[in-house]
Design an enzyme around this catalytic site. Sequence first.
Site, PDB file in Angstrom:
ATOM      1  N   LYS A   1       5.259 -10.170   9.543  1.00 33.98           N
ATOM      2  CA  LYS A   1       4.750  -9.254  10.568  1.00 33.98           C
ATOM      3  C   LYS A   1       3.229  -9.249  10.566  1.00 33.98           C
ATOM      4  O   LYS A   1       2.596  -9.217  11.619  1.00 33.98           O
ATOM      5  CB  LYS A   1       5.274  -7.837  10.367  1.00 33.98           C
ATOM      6  CG  LYS A   1       4.906  -6.910  11.526  1.00 33.98           C
ATOM      7  CD  LYS A   1       5.311  -5.482  11.263  1.00 33.98           C
ATOM      8  CE  LYS A   1       4.342  -4.784  10.354  1.00 33.98           C
ATOM      9  NZ  LYS A   1       3.019  -4.546  11.027  1.00 33.98           N
ATOM     10  N   ASP A   2       2.633  -9.280   9.384  1.00 29.74           N
ATOM     11  CA  ASP A   2       1.181  -9.395   9.259  1.00 29.74           C
ATOM     12  C   ASP A   2       0.850 -10.879   9.136  1.00 29.74           C
ATOM     13  O   ASP A   2       0.450 -11.358   8.067  1.00 29.74           O
ATOM     14  CB  ASP A   2       0.692  -8.605   8.047  1.00 29.74           C
ATOM     15  CG  ASP A   2       0.952  -7.115   8.206  1.00 29.74           C
ATOM     16  OD1 ASP A   2       0.383  -6.515   9.130  1.00 29.74           O
ATOM     17  OD2 ASP A   2       1.739  -6.557   7.422  1.00 29.74           O
TER      18      ASP A   2
ATOM     19  N   GLY B   1       5.192 -10.337   4.136  1.00 28.56           N
ATOM     20  CA  GLY B   1       5.944 -10.315   5.382  1.00 28.56           C
ATOM     21  C   GLY B   1       5.228 -11.047   6.497  1.00 28.56           C
ATOM     22  O   GLY B   1       3.993 -11.028   6.584  1.00 28.56           O
TER      23      GLY B   1
ATOM     24  N   HIS C   1       9.640  -3.406   3.596  1.00 29.29           N
ATOM     25  CA  HIS C   1       9.148  -3.666   2.242  1.00 29.29           C
ATOM     26  C   HIS C   1      10.302  -4.000   1.298  1.00 29.29           C
ATOM     27  O   HIS C   1      10.202  -4.889   0.451  1.00 29.29           O
ATOM     28  CB  HIS C   1       8.404  -2.444   1.707  1.00 29.29           C
ATOM     29  CG  HIS C   1       7.153  -2.099   2.442  1.00 29.29           C
ATOM     30  ND1 HIS C   1       7.088  -1.056   3.333  1.00 29.29           N
ATOM     31  CD2 HIS C   1       5.919  -2.663   2.418  1.00 29.29           C
ATOM     32  CE1 HIS C   1       5.859  -0.971   3.815  1.00 29.29           C
ATOM     33  NE2 HIS C   1       5.124  -1.936   3.285  1.00 29.29           N
TER      34      HIS C   1
ATOM     35  N   SER D   1       7.411  -0.806  10.587  1.00 27.86           N
ATOM     36  CA  SER D   1       6.048  -0.596  10.127  1.00 27.86           C
ATOM     37  C   SER D   1       5.876   0.862   9.738  1.00 27.86           C
ATOM     38  O   SER D   1       6.483   1.750  10.345  1.00 27.86           O
ATOM     39  CB  SER D   1       5.051  -0.953  11.237  1.00 27.86           C
ATOM     40  OG  SER D   1       3.739  -0.536  10.901  1.00 27.86           O
TER      41      SER D   1
ATOM     42  N   MET E   1       0.825  -1.208   0.000  1.00 27.94           N
ATOM     43  CA  MET E   1       0.000   0.000   0.000  1.00 27.94           C
ATOM     44  C   MET E   1       0.858   1.255   0.000  1.00 27.94           C
ATOM     45  O   MET E   1       0.374   2.360   0.270  1.00 27.94           O
ATOM     46  CB  MET E   1      -0.957   0.006   1.186  1.00 27.94           C
ATOM     47  CG  MET E   1      -2.050  -1.039   1.079  1.00 27.94           C
ATOM     48  SD  MET E   1      -3.615  -0.563   1.847  1.00 27.94           S
ATOM     49  CE  MET E   1      -3.126  -0.298   3.533  1.00 27.94           C
ATOM     50  N   GLY E   2       2.148   1.088  -0.300  1.00 32.00           N
ATOM     51  CA  GLY E   2       3.024   2.248  -0.384  1.00 32.00           C
ATOM     52  C   GLY E   2       3.564   2.679   0.965  1.00 32.00           C
ATOM     53  O   GLY E   2       3.507   1.943   1.944  1.00 32.00           O
TER      54      GLY E   2
END
Length: 281
Positions: A151-152, A149, A37, A187, A30-31
């Site tokens: 993390k999610d 990732g 990222h 994040s 989502m940028g």
Amino acid sequence: MQTVQDAAALRAVIRGWRGQGQTVGFVPTMGNLHAGHHSLIKLARARADRVVASVFVNPTQFGPSEDFSRYPRTLVQDQVGLAEQECDLLFAPEVATIYPFGPENSVSIHVPQLTETLEGAHRPGHFDGVATVVCKLFNLVQPDLAVFGQKDFQQLKVIERMVRDLSLPVKIMAASTLRADDGLALSSRNQYLSADERALSTQIYATLQQMRELIAKGHARSVVEQAAANKLARAGFEPDYAAIRRAEDLAEPAEGEREGLVALIAARLGSTRLIDNLLFD
């Protein structure tokens, strides 16, 4: 690196690669990109001949109380970072490209069970939006592999389930969570933390580590979860959950089950909601 906005241009580039027998890796985002990222791009770069990234702020995964318009749009900076990581193509579509009949009239994908707990319970409809947009992007890009990732973690599990259930020809690769030196998971939300909140934020990772240690020592899951939530609350957080689940399907483990588990935390610190998780060895 080339940037395209419409489906026809995207498919033309990929068709050229396919004609040369090249494989395609994909990293949807989502940028507002950061080093976390970029680590996904590196992994895709190592496993595929060509790498496509997308930047699309998806309206259907935002709840009524979540400000879609407030989400940071940093496309120029994102383009620079992606080019530095040797991304081959950036797909930055408009909403109408992804939702030709409008977000409110889109076909929606619901992944049962996995989406009804943890994040799904606190953000109703969120994972329907995630699954829908990822499926649409997979259909547009048609990658051989896609990187997400850890993390999610719940999102990763939802996408794995969707791909398997819909027989999508995409290999899902999980990338380890990238952390700051003090343990905080990288994040885009971290930028909203004040200096004092940033210092406190390390308590999330420390709590996850403690949860893992206590389970290894034989403490009951419910006791460990409650102790973690209490510890975060005393430190100034507002925890949504501190949970221990089976890593495979996020089901509640049986008492005495020690292997194949993951600890997950979601907590608000000031106005910022942070999530993190830790797989058990």
